[in-house]
Design an enzyme around this catalytic site. Structure first.
Site: not given
Ligand code: IMP
Ligand code: MG
Length: 432
Positions: A153, A155, A161, A189, A343, A351, A375
């Protein structure tokens, strides 16, 4: 107080992990029996013998849980999953792809975290989570099939984040170590950028892409084993040695059959429904948020300089989840509603599909040969949870835990390789 606690528990049960809580409960018994509420009053700490006895009992419990997982795997193999004992004891437990050497993993974590030396603080959620992580890593490194794919993943797992993978990140060296061992890396992601130039992903992953480009000890094939799956399961990119950047991979090359059954109109109608929920929550709770609509997602993000509180983010996510799962479209099209910390997003796809698409694209890699690091593993409102259906998982709390877990993994893989080589040398010596 009890009543309030119970009500809250009922509403928040989705945020608890039944299996971890259950193991915590089992470990609480020896903890209580060996606890010393009066310790420290008359001096410092307790004797090594109490620690030894506690360690022994924790290890025995984890060995029994290990046997229950083995029992479940056997029942699944024999087509009688309903007879698996653990399913009756912990109804929310999922399926396991591998055995989990929990006793051995307990000793690993006990030596780092001094779990059995504590007389006043019982084994915690994090203790158990890290024991499970070590067990999964041990099992993957020592399995009968080699580990082929690690998906991560973005963020909170690879970077803080909302931040990016910059050149000074500690995660980069260990990711290169995985590539060097012929393990593919898929960054799976939620962040969804449909632009086929991959500019935004390139910006966010710049440190890693740069390190791969300048690396002199990775082969071209190893370099091309870096892939990105964005928007949960919507946009795929792969590192190209010739262009020294991420390049778009056409969905025809990797899309799953189930995705081809989703009509574009239906996708947009599903997102309209989700947008309605986000808009009505924004109004009802007077949220300082802005609605963002993308081709495969809709979200509510904080207005510049403002924040939405956790409780309200959860309300939005649970509302969206319910609205969609009870709708006709939500039954046809896979979606993922989650709380991203600041958000809330509803994405088309999830996923599980993202990981499966990578496994298929890279050549039918099985769940037992895949590890997903993330996470967000709560059962609702978290987006890594679905990856559990496609791969073994490790649950981290921040990027430093990702580094620890992957370093531990490479260490075990090297140990295994060395012992296999030694055995082969020994055999060929006996032949001569
Ligand atoms: P991950 O932890 O890599 O899965 O990313 C999650 C974060 O990506 C979310 O908390 C958002 O802040 C950001 N994000 C940006 N664009 C998108 C989207 O199109 N869908 C969902 N999350 C997004
Ligand atoms: Mg994450």
């Amino acid at each position: 107080m009890t009543t309030k606690y119970r009500v809250e528990y009922a509403l928040k049960s989705h945020r608890r992990d039944g299996f971890i809580e259950w193991i915590k409960g089992l470990l609480a018994v020896p903890f209580v029996l060996h606890s010393e509420p009066a310790a420290f009053i008359n001096g410092v700490g307790t004797g090594e013998d109490v620690t030894q006895a506690t360690r022994h009992q924790y290890a025995a419990i984890l060995s029994d849980v290990e046997a229950l997982i083995k029992d479940q795997l056997n029942h699944e193999k024999n087509g009688t999953p309903e007879l698996a004992k653990i399913k009756h004891l912990v109804p929310t437990v999922g399926s396991f792809f591998t055995e989990l050497p929990l006793e051995q993993a307990f000793y690993v974590q006990d030596s780092k975290r001094a779990i059995s030396s504590r007389r006043l603080v019982s084994p915690s959620f994090n203790d158990v989570r890290l024991i499970l992580n070590s067990a999964q890593i041990l099992s993957l490194a020592n399995g009968d099939l080699p580990l082929k794919l690690v998906t991560l993943d973005g963020d909170v797992t690879l970077y803080d984040d909302g931040k990016s993978l910059t050149r000074d990140s500690n995660v980069i060296p260990v990711l290169l170590e995985l590539l060097k061992r012929d393990i593919a890396i898929g960054i799976v992601t939620a962040a969804g950028y449909s632009d086929t130039s991959g500019t935004r992903y390139t910006e966010r992953l710049e440190g890693l892409i740069h390190a791969i480009t300048i690396s002199t000890d990775l082969t071209d094939q190893q370099k091309q084993n870096l892939l990105v799956m964005g928007g949960e399961s919507n946009f795929m990119f792969r590192y190209s040695v010739t262009s020294e950047r991420l390049v778009w991979v056409e969905p025809e090359e990797w899309g799953l059959p189930v995705m081809n059954t989703w009509q574009e109109d239906d996708i947009q109608n599903l997102l309209d429904l989700a947008e309605e929920v986000l808009a009505s929550c924004k109004q009802a709770m007077n949220l300082s948020g802005l609605l963002v609509r993308k081709s495969r997602a809709v979200g509510i993000v904080p207005m510049p300089g403002k924040k939405m509180i956790r409780e309200n983010l959860e309300e939005v996510v649970l509302g969206a989840q319910r609205r969609l799962e009870f709708s006709e479209l939500g039954k046809q099209i896979h979606f993922c509603a989650f709380n991203g910390g600041s958000d809330v997003w509803v994405d088309v796809g999830d996923k599980r599909l993202g990981v499966i698409a990578l496994q298929r694209y890279l050549g039918q890699i099985s769940g037992r040969q895949t590890l997903h690091v993330g996470d967000q593993f709560a059962s609702i409102g978290a987006n890594d949870f679905k990856a559990r259906l496609a791969a073994c998982t490790v649950w981290v709390a921040d990027p430093s835990e990702t580094v620890d877990a992957l370093t531990e993994l490479c260490g075990y893989i090297d140990k295994r390789t060395a012992s296999v080589e030694k055995e082969q040398q020994h055999k060929s010596f006996l032949h001569h």
